[in-house]
Design an enzyme around this catalytic site. Structure first.
Site, short mmCIF file in Angstrom:
data_model
loop_
_atom_site.label_atom_id
_atom_site.label_comp_id
_atom_site.label_asym_id
_atom_site.label_seq_id
_atom_site.Cartn_x
_atom_site.Cartn_y
_atom_site.Cartn_z
N CYS A 25 -27.03 50.79 13.04
CA CYS A 25 -25.80 52.13 12.92
C CYS A 25 -25.12 52.12 11.84
CB CYS A 25 -25.05 50.90 13.80
SG CYS A 25 -23.67 51.89 14.75
N TYR A 26 -24.78 51.54 11.69
CA TYR A 26 -23.27 51.33 10.22
C TYR A 26 -24.27 51.12 9.04
CZ TYR A 26 -20.24 51.23 6.77
OH TYR A 26 -19.51 51.72 5.06
N HIS A 45 -28.74 49.49 18.88
CA HIS A 45 -28.39 47.97 18.02
C HIS A 45 -29.99 47.22 18.94
CE1 HIS A 45 -24.59 47.93 16.42
NE2 HIS A 45 -24.18 49.14 16.93
N ASP A 85 -24.05 17.84 18.11
CA ASP A 85 -24.57 17.94 17.27
C ASP A 85 -24.66 17.13 16.08
OD1 ASP A 85 -24.37 20.68 17.94
OD2 ASP A 85 -21.97 20.55 16.84
N GLY A 140 -21.50 48.29 11.63
CA GLY A 140 -20.42 47.98 11.15
C GLY A 140 -19.02 48.66 11.89
N LYS A 142 -26.63 26.83 17.67
CA LYS A 142 -26.25 25.54 18.92
C LYS A 142 -27.59 25.16 20.03
CE LYS A 142 -23.15 23.63 19.67
NZ LYS A 142 -22.66 21.49 20.22
N GLU A 182 -31.01 44.23 18.47
CA GLU A 182 -30.82 43.06 18.55
C GLU A 182 -29.67 42.91 19.64
OE1 GLU A 182 -27.04 44.41 16.92
OE2 GLU A 182 -28.39 45.17 16.71
#
Length: 512
Positions: free
Chosen positions: A84-85, A170, A228, A57, A368, A172
């Site tokens: 991180c945060y 990070h 979708d 964050g 998606k 990710e």
């Protein structure tokens, strides 16, 4: 009763990467769900998660008003990973010291690994992605430091006895070389999560749930021809069979020849769909309207009216199906409460209340790319699954200013040429969304020996995985050259073409 799939909760502290974290968990075949940082521990416990991830964050944990989670979540008896945060809040909560770094780290960095369960199977030095101005100066009592950098004395730590783990970087993002393995070490190793969440399992789970939920009454689907709504319709047809009915409203604001092509696609998929041409009504109500928000509201309201008229003609209709996706859900929630409105045209809001229908959204857990994989499971043709997304208000949000039949015609022709060139060059599937925009300005030009004063078309193409953020596509110059020359040469009323090089943020993908 053991849940069908193990779940990991991601708490959002405002990171631009929160949705990426959720996606990476799913890529490890573990179900994930995102909640605001302020979610009380009992609500988290009610989901019976096997693990918890605290996102990064933009705040500093020692600032007044900084987002702080419920301290009781550390006592839920499940492993917690702070990123991180999230790591800094964990450190502060257990008596560690957090402060400003002597030098802020942004971008690639090398960490020296000193052991720990998160780094099992990795080398002594790893390339990671840093993005921080604060760091943990001193680890809390009982925590082992497991990685360091020259700037961060505590780049990772753990207290394995309490199931608490943190990394300053990070894992990710793709720039962290072995980030996926670090997350898998936490998910599969530390949490013991079962990697059972696949598109095949999602399909069978959702179909079973829909059959149980929709025991009687017809289901109406508001179909646009996009990925979708088409995937949602196929899922519902599998679940309720002949009790599904689709309604396709042609607003006149679709891409070139799209109405005819969409209905033909539905016929090939054997989906029962009624097509309604309401273009005259839409153009009549949009006459002289230039405010973008008013345009969207007119289109949304008239769509509801047209859909209502046709829905009432279907005896026994009790349910409304929509292709709402997870980003639609997430964008409506802020870490500090209701978010500002980014988009007011997600699906067909207002229909269930107006018609007395019950709403069913079978795709609201998916991103998606996951919807496309589910579409493959359902046997939908590749070319339909990889059609670019199209906004609910159609070309109206790609025509700043007044929307008229003539302006729509010009845009349809220019847009069709751009998409043809993308397909021919093999770049269509390399972009996530691409289209033309008809600008509300005119440009001086010279065509032949004559001076012209005509329309300007902007081309827009972006790359993205989740549509939460997007970067402008670096298309080859010769491709842009061919598209521009064709548009100016073939589309009456256009004498200039420009290319949009704005990312999201700060811009949005659409122009209005």
């Amino acid at each position: 009763m053991v849940p069908a799939h193990d779940t990991v909760v991601v708490l959002d502290f405002g990171s631009q990467y929160t949705q990426v974290i959720a996606r990476r968990v799913r890529e490890a075949c573990v179900r994930s769900t995102v909640l605001p940082f302020s979610t009380p521990a009992p609500e988290i416990a009610a989901l019976r998660p096997v693990g918890l991830i605290l996102s990064g964050g933009p705040s500093s944990v020692y600032d007044e008003g900084a987002p702080l989670g419920d301290p009781a979540l550390f006592s839920l008896g499940i492993p917690v990973l702070g990123l991180c945060y999230g790591m800094q809040w964990m450190a502060q909560s257990f008596g560690g010291e957090v402060g400003r770094a002597d030098g802020r780290e942004y971008g690639r960095a090398g960490v020296e690994v000193e052991g720990g369960r998160l780094f099992a199977g990795l080398g002594a030095r790893e390339t990671v992605w840093m993005s921080h101005g604060d760091h943990v100066i001193t680890a809390p009592p009982g925590f082992q430091v497991t990685a360091r950098t020259g700037n961060a004395p505590v780049a990772a730590f753990e207290d394995a006895s309490r199931g608490l783990y943190g990394v300053q970087f990070h894992p990710e993002v793709h720039h962290t070389e072995h980030g996926a393995l670090i997350l898998e070490n936490f998910l599969l190793g530390v949490c013991g999560a079962r990697p059972t969440w696949t598109m095949a399992s999602f399909r069978s789970d959702v179909v079973a749930r829909l059959r149980d939920e929709i025991r009687e009454g017809l289901v109406l689907g508001a179909l646009s021809g996009g990925v979708d709504s088409t995937v949602a319709a196929m899922l519902l047809r599998e679940a309720v069979g002949k009790r599904f009915r689709g309604v396709f409203v042609d607003t006149g604001l679709l891409r070139k020849n799209e109405g005819r092509m969409v209905l033909e696609s539905f016929r090939l998929l054997k989906l029962p769909v009624t097509g309604v041409d309401a273009s005259d009504r839409f153009f009549a109500q949009l006459a002289s309207v230039t405010d973008p928000e008013r345009k969207r509201k007119i289109i949304g309201g008239l769509f509801i009216d047209v859909f209502t008229e046709n829905a009432r003609a279907v005896d026994g209709a009790a349910w409304l199906a929509q292709g709402t996706l997870y980003p639609d859900v997430i964008e409506s929630v802020s870490i500090k409460g209701p978010s500002s409105v980014i988009k007011t045209h997600h699906n067909v809001g207002g229909l269930p209340e107006k018609l007395g229908f019950r709403l069913v959204e079978p795709l609201r857990e998916l991103f998606k790319d996951e919807v496309r994989r589910l579409g493959e499971e359902l046997g939908i043709p590749h070319e339909m699954l990889w059609r670019h997304p199209f906004p609910g208000p159609g070309l109206a949000v790609r025509i700043p200013g007044e929307v008229t039949r003539e302006r729509v015609r010009v845009l349809q022709e220019a847009d069709a040429i751009f998409l043809e060139e993308l397909h021919a060059s093999g770049h269509y599937e390399q972009t996530a969304q691409a289209f033309a925009v008809l600008l509300p300005v005119r440009s001086v030009g010279v065509m032949g020996d004559n001076r012209t004063y005509e329309n300007v078309v902007a081309l827009r193409a972006v790359t993205t995985l989740d549509f939460m953020t997007a970067d402008w596509a670096r298309l080859p110059h010769d491709l842009l050259d061919r598209a521009a020359r064709r548009i100016v040469g073939e589309v009456r009323g256009v004498n200039r073409v420009v290319y949009d090089v704005t990312s999201k943020p700060p811009g949005t993908i659409e122009w209005e």
